[in-house]
Enzyme design. Sequence first.
Site, PDB file in Angstrom:
ATOM      1  CG  HIS A 139       9.547  54.583  38.641  1.00 22.33           C
ATOM      2  ND1 HIS A 139       9.280  55.928  38.740  1.00 22.33           N
ATOM      3  CD2 HIS A 139       9.887  54.357  37.353  1.00 22.33           C
ATOM      4  CE1 HIS A 139       9.461  56.488  37.571  1.00 22.33           C
ATOM      5  NE2 HIS A 139       9.828  55.568  36.707  1.00 22.33           N
ATOM      6  CG  ASP A 174       6.297  62.222  33.420  1.00 20.51           C
ATOM      7  OD1 ASP A 174       5.203  61.893  33.912  1.00 20.51           O
ATOM      8  OD2 ASP A 174       7.381  61.941  33.956  1.00 20.51           O
ATOM      9  CE  LYS A 197      10.390  62.987  32.401  1.00 17.13           C
ATOM     10  NZ  LYS A 197      10.584  62.889  33.841  1.00 17.13           N
ATOM     11  NE  ARG A 199      14.630  60.579  32.520  1.00 17.77           N
ATOM     12  CZ  ARG A 199      15.116  61.542  33.290  1.00 17.77           C
ATOM     13  NH1 ARG A 199      16.346  61.980  33.108  1.00 17.77           N
ATOM     14  NH2 ARG A 199      14.379  62.061  34.252  1.00 17.77           N
TER      15      ARG A 199
END
Length: 299
Positions: A139, A174, A197, A199
């Site tokens: 990630h 994003d 984006k 969150r």
Amino acid sequence: MLFVILGKLKLPVKKNRMNNMKIIPGIASPSLSLKIATALNLKLAKTTFREFPDGEIYVKVENFDDKNIIVQSLISNEDIVSLMMLFDALKGTEIITVIPYMGYARQDRAFEKGEAISIRAIAEFLEKYSSKILTVNLHSEKGASYFNKLINLDATPLIGNYLKEKDIVMISPDLGFCERVKVLAKIGNFKFYCLEKRRIDSKKVEILAKNLDIKGKKVVIVDDIIPTGETIIKAGKILLEKGAENITAVCVHPVLANYSLNDIYRAGIKEVIATDTIERSISKISVADLIANELRKLM
Ligand code: R5P
């Protein structure tokens, strides 16, 4: 060195470096294990996984070798425990660990004092038992920084090749994935846009989209991971409102927790496509050759 005896002549035979290697299929990655074994012309060891009535996991490995390649995505907590058992069953052998999907990678720092850095804990665990660790699109760079033996492969070119012939506009949901989508868009010469984006919490996001020319266009949203689908649903809604003809979502890791694929389709997304780092019905792009090619270099 092996020898074959031809009459009285002894000829040395070059031993295949892979002869004494097995692929150990983990509970989360049976099909990908088979594909990697086939690509490398290696045999699969027999693994047995059972659950005791109290929920504890039983693991047995048969026909393993001096060198072993475990293939096991870490999607659930059970996957981590069963990997721990595989390491124990293979004790004393050399282990290359392939984690196609590395779970727990998103908690890559402590946001509050006292929080566990999950990926650091996973890294320390994997490093202890493995001579090398292979993963696909971990990630974050930050997450990768906790490893010493990690090879982090990039599956996004496979997505680019899969979409190459299509007439589409590509979208990153994003800014974090924007650079990758930019590279991908080049493969097929696609127009691309990056959304913004924000969150709000682990289940809610807010998406901002400005100056998009997508009216009547087939749009493909590309992301590294779809865990709850909230990002894809929100982005898809905006893109449809802005006139997109239809929306496809493509990702590397289809986590799709809590049946979120249903929610994504219900929100009007036409198709969801992913790789097989997590084996789902929508895993149409295989990372087997990407992983096999890298393993070949290590042998
Ligand atoms: C974020 O950094 C990731 O690239 C994904 O966009 C995110 O994890 C998607 O999460 P969800 O499907 O839960 O909205």
